[in-house]
Every structure is written in structure tokens, then in C-alpha cells.
Design a protein around this motif. Structure first.
Motif, PDB file in Angstrom:
ATOM      1  N   ARG A 115       0.841  -1.206   0.000  1.00 11.33           N
ATOM      2  CA  ARG A 115       0.000   0.000   0.000  1.00 11.33           C
ATOM      3  C   ARG A 115       0.874   1.253   0.000  1.00 11.33           C
ATOM      4  N   ARG A 116       1.922   1.261   0.805  1.00 13.92           N
ATOM      5  CA  ARG A 116       2.842   2.399   0.859  1.00 13.92           C
ATOM      6  C   ARG A 116       3.541   2.593  -0.490  1.00 13.92           C
ATOM      7  N   GLU A 117       3.967   1.486  -1.110  1.00 10.67           N
ATOM      8  CA  GLU A 117       4.640   1.566  -2.405  1.00 10.67           C
ATOM      9  C   GLU A 117       3.711   2.125  -3.479  1.00 10.67           C
ATOM     10  N   ARG A 118       2.443   1.684  -3.466  1.00  9.75           N
ATOM     11  CA  ARG A 118       1.469   2.211  -4.442  1.00  9.75           C
ATOM     12  C   ARG A 118       1.277   3.709  -4.246  1.00  9.75           C
ATOM     13  N   ARG A 119       1.134   4.128  -3.010  1.00  5.18           N
ATOM     14  CA  ARG A 119       0.950   5.557  -2.731  1.00  5.18           C
ATOM     15  C   ARG A 119       2.168   6.362  -3.177  1.00  5.18           C
ATOM     16  N   SER A 120       3.341   5.849  -2.887  1.00  2.00           N
ATOM     17  CA  SER A 120       4.568   6.535  -3.273  1.00  2.00           C
ATOM     18  C   SER A 120       4.672   6.647  -4.793  1.00  2.00           C
ATOM     19  N   ALA A 121       4.321   5.573  -5.504  1.00  2.00           N
ATOM     20  CA  ALA A 121       4.371   5.594  -6.974  1.00  2.00           C
ATOM     21  C   ALA A 121       3.391   6.620  -7.535  1.00  2.00           C
ATOM     22  N   ILE A 122       2.217   6.712  -6.942  1.00  2.00           N
ATOM     23  CA  ILE A 122       1.218   7.682  -7.389  1.00  2.00           C
ATOM     24  C   ILE A 122       1.742   9.106  -7.179  1.00  2.00           C
ATOM     25  N   LEU A 123       2.331   9.353  -6.014  1.00  2.00           N
ATOM     26  CA  LEU A 123       2.880  10.685  -5.744  1.00  2.00           C
ATOM     27  C   LEU A 123       4.030  11.011  -6.693  1.00  2.00           C
ATOM     28  N   ASP A 124       4.907  10.028  -6.929  1.00  2.00           N
ATOM     29  CA  ASP A 124       6.016  10.241  -7.862  1.00  2.00           C
ATOM     30  C   ASP A 124       5.495  10.604  -9.246  1.00  2.00           C
ATOM     31  N   GLU A 125       4.441   9.915  -9.675  1.00  2.00           N
ATOM     32  CA  GLU A 125       3.856  10.176 -10.992  1.00  2.00           C
ATOM     33  C   GLU A 125       3.237  11.573 -11.040  1.00  2.00           C
ATOM     34  N   MET A 126       2.560  11.955  -9.960  1.00  2.00           N
ATOM     35  CA  MET A 126       1.947  13.280  -9.915  1.00  2.00           C
ATOM     36  C   MET A 126       3.005  14.377  -9.998  1.00  2.00           C
ATOM     37  N   PHE A 127       4.093  14.207  -9.240  1.00  8.88           N
ATOM     38  CA  PHE A 127       5.144  15.218  -9.252  1.00  8.88           C
ATOM     39  C   PHE A 127       5.878  15.230 -10.580  1.00  8.88           C
ATOM     40  N   ALA A 128       6.022  14.087 -11.213  1.00  6.90           N
ATOM     41  CA  ALA A 128       6.662  14.032 -12.536  1.00  6.90           C
ATOM     42  C   ALA A 128       5.808  14.779 -13.553  1.00  6.90           C
ATOM     43  N   ASP A 129       4.485  14.640 -13.468  1.00  6.98           N
ATOM     44  CA  ASP A 129       3.588  15.365 -14.361  1.00  6.98           C
ATOM     45  C   ASP A 129       3.716  16.880 -14.158  1.00  6.98           C
ATOM     46  N   ASP A 130       3.859  17.305 -12.899  1.00  2.00           N
ATOM     47  CA  ASP A 130       4.001  18.739 -12.603  1.00  2.00           C
ATOM     48  C   ASP A 130       5.297  19.293 -13.194  1.00  2.00           C
ATOM     49  N   GLU A 131       6.360  18.515 -13.161  1.00  2.00           N
ATOM     50  CA  GLU A 131       7.648  18.974 -13.685  1.00  2.00           C
ATOM     51  C   GLU A 131       7.608  19.106 -15.199  1.00  2.00           C
ATOM     52  N   GLU A 132       6.819  18.280 -15.885  1.00  2.00           N
ATOM     53  CA  GLU A 132       6.727  18.304 -17.327  1.00  2.00           C
ATOM     54  C   GLU A 132       5.982  19.545 -17.828  1.00  2.00           C
ATOM     55  N   GLU A 133       5.110  20.094 -17.003  1.00  2.00           N
ATOM     56  CA  GLU A 133       4.293  21.220 -17.437  1.00  2.00           C
ATOM     57  C   GLU A 133       5.031  22.526 -17.421  1.00  2.00           C
TER      58      GLU A 133
END
Length: 133
Positions: A115-133
Motif C-alpha cells: 500500500r505504501r509503495e502504491r501511494r509513493s508511486a502515485i505521488l512520484d507520478e503526480m510530481f513528474a507530471d508537474d515537472e513536465e508542465e
């Protein structure tokens, strides 16, 4: 050390992880006595030190390897209803006695880590999307 942590963790060592590595980690007492400890125990001590250095309290409690669902939820620091829901969905294996549903601590820890790993992956993906914009 990466910095203070606020997350609760349960450390359960299997037989291999309880073994001491010659020349590996150790605790040294005030009198200079060296007590070798397994590497996994060192990680648990490190976690406790990080929290204490950050001014937080630390609670060390021995747990049985099988717990009632509500005790397992309390140990993890998750809501009892949350854990019961995941047990009912089949995410965590359990056995029932006449009055209590029991879960293996190892299964609960594995579920919590995933569960922690899934949450961390989701956050990493969200922050990666923010950096691309």
C-alpha cells in the motif's frame, strides 16, 4: 540517515533475518560492551533514532505473529474499519475463530508495504507530471 520520519513501522524478522553477520552492525553499551545485531534490527534502531532525534516519542511493543484484525489495525496505525474492509475483500488472508478474525502479522505487513509503495508511486507520478508542465 535521510531525515526524521513520522511513519509507524512494524519490524518482523524471519529466521534468516535474525542471523548475525560477523563484523556487521552492533550496539555498543556505555561500558564499551559490543553486542552484534542483525542488519534488519539495525534498520529498526535507525528508524527509532531518526524519530527520537526529531523530538518524537517512540513506542516499542512486542507483538504476536498472529493478531485479531482490530489489534493488527492498531499496530499499523490504520483505521480498524479500513483493515476490516481489506480483510473482507480478500486483500489479506485471515482465519476465523468463534468470536474473532485473525490475521498473520507478516501478511498485514506485506499488505501495508504494498500500500505504501502504491501511494509513493502515485505521488512520484503526480510530481513528474508537474515537472513536465
Amino acid at each position: 540517515m535521510a531525515g526524521p520520519t513520522t511513519d509507524a513501522r512494524i519490524y518482523l524478522l524471519d529466521e534468516d533475518e535474525r542471523r548475525i553477520v560477523p563484523g556487521g552492525p552492533a550496539v555498543i553499551g556505555p561500558d564499551g560492551t559490543r553486542e552484534e545485531i542483525p542488519p534488519a534490527v539495525y534498520r529498526a534502531v535507525q528508524h527509532a533514532l531518526e524519530a527520537m532525534r526529531a523530538g518524537q516519542a517512540v513506542k516499542v511493543v512486542p507483538l504476536r505473529t498472529e493478531l485479531p484484525v482490530d489489534e493488527a489495525a492498531d499496530a499499523l496505525g490504520v483505521g480498524r474499519d479500513v483493515l476490516r474492509k481489506h480483510v473482507a475483500k480478500g486483500d489479506i488472508p485471515f482465519r476465523s475463530s468463534e468470536y474473532v478474525d485473525w490475521v498473520r502479522l507478516a501478511d498485514v505487513i506485506n499488505w501495508d508495504n504494498a500500500r505504501r509503495e502504491r501511494r509513493s508511486a502515485i505521488l512520484d507520478e503526480m510530481f513528474a507530471d508537474d515537472e513536465e508542465e
